[in-house]
Write a protein that holds these residues in place. Structure first.
Motif, PDB file in Angstrom:
ATOM      1  N   TRP A 167      30.831  42.436  23.967  1.00 23.99           N
ATOM      2  CA  TRP A 167      31.376  41.486  23.011  1.00 23.99           C
ATOM      3  C   TRP A 167      32.508  42.147  22.238  1.00 23.99           C
ATOM      4  CZ3 TRP A 167      26.426  41.342  24.622  1.00 23.99           C
ATOM      5  CH2 TRP A 167      25.839  40.089  24.879  1.00 23.99           C
ATOM      6  N   THR A 178      34.953  42.055  18.736  1.00 20.34           N
ATOM      7  CA  THR A 178      35.236  41.594  17.378  1.00 20.34           C
ATOM      8  C   THR A 178      36.607  42.123  16.991  1.00 20.34           C
ATOM      9  OG1 THR A 178      32.868  41.710  16.854  1.00 20.34           O
ATOM     10  CG2 THR A 178      34.388  41.469  15.008  1.00 20.34           C
ATOM     11  N   GLN A 212      37.706  37.845  13.693  1.00 22.63           N
ATOM     12  CA  GLN A 212      37.328  36.867  14.708  1.00 22.63           C
ATOM     13  C   GLN A 212      36.148  37.400  15.516  1.00 22.63           C
ATOM     14  OE1 GLN A 212      39.893  36.086  18.287  1.00 22.63           O
ATOM     15  NE2 GLN A 212      40.126  34.080  17.316  1.00 22.63           N
ATOM     16  N   GLY A 213      35.071  36.616  15.583  1.00 21.71           N
ATOM     17  CA  GLY A 213      33.864  37.045  16.283  1.00 21.71           C
ATOM     18  C   GLY A 213      33.625  36.276  17.558  1.00 21.71           C
ATOM     19  N   THR A 214      32.934  36.925  18.489  1.00 24.18           N
ATOM     20  CA  THR A 214      32.561  36.267  19.754  1.00 24.18           C
ATOM     21  C   THR A 214      31.055  36.331  19.992  1.00 24.18           C
ATOM     22  OG1 THR A 214      32.971  38.308  21.009  1.00 24.18           O
ATOM     23  CG2 THR A 214      34.804  36.751  20.805  1.00 24.18           C
ATOM     24  N   ASP A 237      28.741  38.982  19.040  1.00 23.42           N
ATOM     25  CA  ASP A 237      28.107  40.287  19.288  1.00 23.42           C
ATOM     26  C   ASP A 237      26.697  40.281  18.697  1.00 23.42           C
ATOM     27  OD1 ASP A 237      27.301  42.948  19.422  1.00 23.42           O
ATOM     28  OD2 ASP A 237      29.229  43.746  18.784  1.00 23.42           O
ATOM     29  N   LEU A 254      25.950  43.636  15.978  1.00 26.44           N
ATOM     30  CA  LEU A 254      26.999  44.080  15.061  1.00 26.44           C
ATOM     31  C   LEU A 254      26.327  44.571  13.778  1.00 26.44           C
ATOM     32  CD1 LEU A 254      30.073  44.284  14.981  1.00 26.44           C
ATOM     33  CD2 LEU A 254      30.129  42.059  13.862  1.00 26.44           C
ATOM     34  N   LEU A 259      29.956  47.966  12.905  1.00 28.25           N
ATOM     35  CA  LEU A 259      31.016  47.339  12.128  1.00 28.25           C
ATOM     36  C   LEU A 259      31.904  48.375  11.443  1.00 28.25           C
ATOM     37  CD1 LEU A 259      32.281  44.694  11.213  1.00 28.25           C
ATOM     38  CD2 LEU A 259      30.678  44.666   9.279  1.00 28.25           C
ATOM     39  N   LYS A 270      35.182  31.726  13.262  1.00 30.63           N
ATOM     40  CA  LYS A 270      33.888  31.586  13.937  1.00 30.63           C
ATOM     41  C   LYS A 270      33.909  30.437  14.941  1.00 30.63           C
ATOM     42  CE  LYS A 270      30.393  32.036  11.107  1.00 30.63           C
ATOM     43  NZ  LYS A 270      29.457  31.989   9.971  1.00 30.63           N
ATOM     44  N   LEU A 288      29.672  35.650  14.134  1.00 29.13           N
ATOM     45  CA  LEU A 288      29.790  36.882  13.349  1.00 29.13           C
ATOM     46  C   LEU A 288      28.418  37.237  12.782  1.00 29.13           C
ATOM     47  CD1 LEU A 288      33.239  36.408  11.587  1.00 29.13           C
ATOM     48  CD2 LEU A 288      32.627  38.183  13.241  1.00 29.13           C
ATOM     49  N   TYR A 345      25.752  39.539  11.623  1.00 32.36           N
ATOM     50  CA  TYR A 345      25.783  40.905  11.108  1.00 32.36           C
ATOM     51  C   TYR A 345      24.384  41.351  10.722  1.00 32.36           C
ATOM     52  CZ  TYR A 345      26.839  44.940   8.142  1.00 32.36           C
ATOM     53  OH  TYR A 345      26.877  46.198   7.596  1.00 32.36           O
ATOM     54  N   PHE A 380      27.924  38.231   6.290  1.00 40.32           N
ATOM     55  CA  PHE A 380      28.908  39.063   6.977  1.00 40.32           C
ATOM     56  C   PHE A 380      29.979  39.546   6.005  1.00 40.32           C
ATOM     57  CE2 PHE A 380      32.952  39.824   8.992  1.00 40.32           C
ATOM     58  CZ  PHE A 380      32.613  40.657  10.051  1.00 40.32           C
TER      59      PHE A 380
END
Length: 561
Positions: A153, A155, A176-178, A180, A183, A188, A211, A239, A241, A327
């Motif tokens: 993934w 980020t 920008q998150g996909t 993960d 994370l 991070l 997101k 995202l 976290y 996050f």
């Protein structure tokens, strides 16, 4: 003796080669070697099929192919996909079920030699069941096969505006998150440090979270049960976290104080510690914090009451805040720890076209993620993986429908026609997910003969050694010799995986119980694993299984994807 209809037997034998989990092929072979499923210390030699059995399998496979218009590797669809059997269960298993007051109609069992799709034991094998977390086998095997074990993934951070001579960004920072699934702070911080290395020391614009990779409908879902702050209820997020959970560690001291430490750090979190260390016995009840957002943007976690000194250090895990606030707080805490400054606000929004890429973080490989999902039965990670499959195959934004279609298409292409499979979120934490024991056995057979076999098998908990099986069968011979995924809900107990037996043969084992008394039936499952390890060859008293008509399709199969 087990009785299986000829057509069902043909259907199960046709698409598969006679693999054994401990067999291998040469490097030049076009067919991938299956996993070397072993005991925890040393593997017993696996027995190959006998010549006559191979001949029967080949004859039946030819008969199936002669009747089918599908390709040779596609499963032949039966007129009645259920398996109507009379079967036997080991006496110890029967005794365990009786003690738990679980009727035979509530348990579904399939036991097969690895590489041989003729069941040794099959009871209610074609009945759709709630599988609990054994559904993660479908998600993780599909994910490994579709995305590849090396999938990562990503980020990313973008910026707009101007950077002055002091490193202050007069503009916005975009993350920008996909999706993960892991994370965590240790991951991070890599992105934070890369942003700092790009020359940015401070931000006077906004922190904007992109997101869009997951559809908004996948967020802020209702919890599975009434325990909304339980980490297992945390939903998916692009995202995600630290699993959106805080770990509070309480440590009493002789001076009457109780220290409260928390990980991960959140920039907006403050702790109000009013706990008192007292004498007396430890009752085992941990004080739950009251987490309250304040008008100034801070969040206060308040602890009050008595805490027995005899309890010693204890850790309490609590899921708090929404994903975006969690996050942002975690990112800014790490940002400030590295000396960065921030004077703006936080919001959600897309990365603009003119923004420039400044940093990228690649998460752990999927092979590592799958290990965490299966060993520790992490629901949130499984749900993120489930949605990722849909986004990769059917383009973002991800939805459960896209993911279900992608997985079902992969299974169909692999010859696994699971007519009664019902996918909701891919984790098993659902009342709307169903599968048959027969389908799970088929998947385990296919996974063991696939290119991802070793990674998949290694991801399963080892009985008596690690993961969710670490405290089970620790003093029994099967300990260390079974890779078993467990599943648990209020009225569900399930096991599914592989057993390397003392007779030198490896077996696929699936057993699912759906009953209000299922919690008391864990001993029956342990007895089943021990019996398979000893070698399922000893005669047993016949237990009549009721012949089943075609199972009714789950009415939620599509509506709840």
């Amino acid at each position: 003796m087990t009785h299986v209809s000829l057509f069902s037997l043909v259907r199960r034998l046709a698409p598969y080669a006679p693999w054994s989990v401990t067999s291998s092929t040469s490097a030049a072979s076009a067919t991938p070697a299956p996993a070397h499923f072993t005991r925890h210390q040393a593997a017993p030699p696996a027995a190959r099929k006998s010549g006559p059995l191979r001949s029967v399998a080949a004859l039946l496979a030819c008969a199936a192919l002669a009747c089918a218009a599908a390709p040779a590797q596609a499963r032949v669809k039966a007129r009645n996909p259920s398996v109507n059997v009379s079967t036997v269960l080991p006496p110890a298993v029967m005794a365990g079920l009786a003690r738990a007051h679980v009727p035979l109609s509530a348990i579904s069992v399939v036991i097969e030699k690895v590489g041989d799709h003729t069941p040794i034991v099959a009871l209610n094998a074609g009945k759709p069941m709630m599988p609990a977390s054994t559904m993660k086998l479908v998600t993780t095997y599909s994910g490994l096969s579709i995305l590849g074990p090396d999938y990562r993934w990503r980020t990313t951070a973008y910026a707009d505006g101007n950077l002055d001579a002091n490193g202050i960004l007069h503009g916005n920072l975009y993350i920008q998150g996909t999706g993960d699934p892991k994370l965590v702070p240790e991951e991070l911080i890599d992105l934070v440090q890369k942003i700092r290395k790009s020359g940015i020391n401070g931000i006077d614009g906004a922190l904007v979270l992109d997101k869009r990779y997951f559809d908004p409908s996948t967020r802020d879902l209702p919890p599975f049960d009434d325990d909304a702050t339980a980490p297992y209820n945390v939903g998916p997020d692009p995202l995600l976290y630290a699993f959106k959970s805080l770990s509070f560690t309480l440590t009493p001291s002789p001076d009457g104080k109780v220290a409260v430490d928390v990980i991960p750090a959140l920039a907006q979190l403050q702790i109000d510690d009013q706990l008192r260390a007292t004498g007396g016995p430890c009752r085992g009840e941990l004080p739950t914090p009251a987490v309250t957002p304040q008008p100034n943007g801070t969040v206060v976690a308040s602890f009050a009451g008595d805490y027995a000194e005899r309890c010693g250090p204890r850790t309490l895990n609590v899921a708090v805040l929404d994903h975006s606030a969690f996050f942002a707080g975690g990112f800014l805490a790490l940002w400030q720890q590295t000396g960065g400054t921030f004077t703006g606000a936080t919001r959600e929004g897309p990365v603009p076209v003119e923004a420039r890429l400044i940093a990228t973080h690649d998460g752990p490989m999927l092979s590592d993620i799958v290990r965490d999902i299966n060993k520790f039965s992490n629901n949130t990670m499984a749900r993120n993986l489930f949605l990722t499959i849909g986004a990769v195959v059917n383009k973002p934004p991800a939805t459960p429908e896209k993911s279900a279609r992608a997985i079902e298409a992969f299974l169909q292409k692999s010859g696994l026609n699971m007519e009664y499979l019902s996918l909701d979120n891919g984790s098993g934490l659902s009342r709307d997910e169903h599968i048959t024991a027969l389908s799970l056995a088929d998947l385990l057979q296919a996974a063991n003969a696939s290119p991802v076999a070793q990674v998949f098998v290694d991801s399963l908990p080892v009985a008596g050694v690690d993961g969710t099986m670490r405290n089970r069968l620790t003093s029994q011979p099967v300990g260390g010799n079974a890779h078993i995924k467990t599943g648990t809900l209020h009225d569900v107990r399930a096991i599914a995986g592989y057993v390397a037996s003392a007779d030198g043969v490896s077996y696929v084992v699936v057993s699912i119980i759906n009953d209000p008394h299922s919690e008391a039936a864990r001993a029956a499952h342990d007895a089943l694993l021990e019996w398979v390890y000893q070698g399922p060859s000893q005669p047993m008293q016949d237990v009549a299984g009721e012949p089943r008509s075609k199972p009714r399709k789950n009415p939620h199969m599509r509506s709840q994807h």
